[in-house]
Design an enzyme around this catalytic site. Sequence first.
Site, short mmCIF file in Angstrom:
data_model
loop_
_atom_site.label_atom_id
_atom_site.label_comp_id
_atom_site.label_asym_id
_atom_site.label_seq_id
_atom_site.Cartn_x
_atom_site.Cartn_y
_atom_site.Cartn_z
N ASP A 47 0.84 -1.20 0.00
CA ASP A 47 0.00 0.00 0.00
C ASP A 47 0.87 1.24 0.00
OD1 ASP A 47 -2.87 1.18 0.66
OD2 ASP A 47 -1.40 2.26 1.88
N TYR A 52 3.25 9.72 -0.52
CA TYR A 52 4.35 9.12 0.26
C TYR A 52 5.70 9.33 -0.45
CZ TYR A 52 0.48 6.51 2.45
OH TYR A 52 -0.70 6.15 3.07
P1 NDP Z 1 1.13 1.30 11.80
O1 NDP Z 1 -0.07 1.40 12.66
O2 NDP Z 1 1.25 0.21 10.81
O3 NDP Z 1 2.39 1.30 12.78
C1 NDP Z 1 3.70 1.37 12.32
C2 NDP Z 1 4.62 1.42 13.53
O4 NDP Z 1 4.52 0.20 14.27
C3 NDP Z 1 6.07 1.61 13.17
O5 NDP Z 1 6.62 2.54 14.08
C4 NDP Z 1 6.69 0.24 13.36
O6 NDP Z 1 8.02 0.36 13.77
C5 NDP Z 1 5.84 -0.35 14.44
N1 NDP Z 1 5.70 -1.80 14.31
C6 NDP Z 1 5.29 -2.49 13.23
N2 NDP Z 1 5.24 -3.81 13.48
C7 NDP Z 1 5.67 -3.98 14.75
C8 NDP Z 1 5.85 -5.12 15.56
N3 NDP Z 1 5.56 -6.34 15.13
N4 NDP Z 1 6.31 -4.92 16.82
C9 NDP Z 1 6.60 -3.67 17.28
N5 NDP Z 1 6.44 -2.56 16.54
C10 NDP Z 1 5.98 -2.71 15.28
O7 NDP Z 1 1.33 2.74 11.10
P2 NDP Z 1 1.03 3.45 9.73
O8 NDP Z 1 0.49 4.78 10.07
O9 NDP Z 1 2.20 3.39 8.84
O10 NDP Z 1 -0.18 2.64 9.04
C11 NDP Z 1 0.02 1.52 8.19
C12 NDP Z 1 -0.21 1.88 6.73
O11 NDP Z 1 -1.51 2.43 6.52
C13 NDP Z 1 0.71 3.00 6.22
O12 NDP Z 1 2.04 2.60 6.08
C14 NDP Z 1 0.00 3.39 4.95
O13 NDP Z 1 0.27 2.45 3.93
C15 NDP Z 1 -1.46 3.32 5.41
N6 NDP Z 1 -1.96 4.65 5.85
C16 NDP Z 1 -2.96 5.23 5.10
C17 NDP Z 1 -3.48 6.45 5.43
C18 NDP Z 1 -4.56 7.03 4.62
O14 NDP Z 1 -4.89 8.23 4.79
N7 NDP Z 1 -5.17 6.30 3.71
C19 NDP Z 1 -2.99 7.20 6.61
C20 NDP Z 1 -1.96 6.50 7.35
C21 NDP Z 1 -1.49 5.27 6.98
P3 NDP Z 1 9.21 -0.53 13.15
O15 NDP Z 1 9.44 -0.01 11.75
O16 NDP Z 1 10.34 -0.27 14.07
O17 NDP Z 1 8.76 -1.95 13.17
#
Ligand code: NDP
Length: 274
Positions: A47, A52
């Site tokens: 996604d 981005y």
């Molecule tokens: P998430 O809710 O997916 O959280 C991401 C965070 O969680 C990162 O800091 C990551 O750190 C941490 N994390 C991930 N997996 C683990 C794990 N197993 N254990 C511990 N920590 C973890 O955040 P997003 O806001 O990025 O949402 C996901 C996706 O949704 C986005 O990337 C995007 O594609 C989409 N999105 C869409 C929007 C829209 O307006 N349509 C708005 C916002 C997001 P680390 O890298 O250290 O693992």
Amino acid sequence: MISTSTVALNNGVQMPQIGFGVFQIPPGQKTCDAVRTALQLGFRAVDTATAYGNEESVGRAIKDSGIDPEEVFVTTKLWIPDHGYDNTLRAFEESRKKLGLDKLDLYLIHWPAKADFSETWRALERLYKEGRIRAIGVSNFLSHHLETLLETAEVTPAVNQIEFHPFNVQPELLEFCRNHKIQVEAWSPLVRGQFFDHPLIAGIAEQHGRSPAQVLIRWDLQHEVVTIPRSTREAHIRENCEVFDFELSAEDMTRLDALDEGRRIGPDPDTFVG
Ligand code: NDP
């Protein structure tokens, strides 16, 4: 473990239940490495979005992964200044080229942005009818935005990607989408890691011998919501796709649902204009 579990969208297209989100992953090596790792570990959907800035890196990573691009479900999104019929057609072409794809799997209007989105939707419908996109949808649309869209739409959106996690459930919107066969997809499914130590989430994780992230992903899947967790760490990426071999109980689900307080971590779709 390859996560091949899919849901059928309202036009019959199969979409993976779990995809890899790339918001805030810098373009270039960082995005390439993260997407390649995700594909190697089992993700079969990515996604991204024009906003981005990493569509090109996503495309490169898919190409370099050695996996048949046909097997990877790619979503991108139309950014706010690109609303409007002609702008949408142009923006789509730019995204498609950056991704290096002939055909896109899913194209979403990123935000309603107080815009007149009927012309934007008409352009998406044209691209869909021409076979350039396999499914079209929206993101951050509330029920009233969907009602407005459906007044003039010829094609019902296949997906609505919304902020969805136990602290922001929006049950009426979920119900609206279900009634119109619009697949709900969760963004920020992990609440960006802000509540991994919440006693209920941590407690359920401990009971199942799983991580809080896996509990939140499972909660989405059991709500029949597509989910797109993001991570740049291999161990986390692996963990996030190992979610098909355990199940939350009905009681776990009810207790997690009860955390809902309509709390957003992102913008309000009624006021956000970019
Ligand atoms: P998430 O809710 O997916 O959280 C991401 C965070 O969680 C990162 O800091 C990551 O750190 C941490 N994390 C991930 N997996 C683990 C794990 N197993 N254990 C511990 N920590 C973890 O955040 P997003 O806001 O990025 O949402 C996901 C996706 O949704 C986005 O990337 C995007 O594609 C989409 N999105 C869409 C929007 C829209 O307006 N349509 C708005 C916002 C997001 P680390 O890298 O250290 O693992």
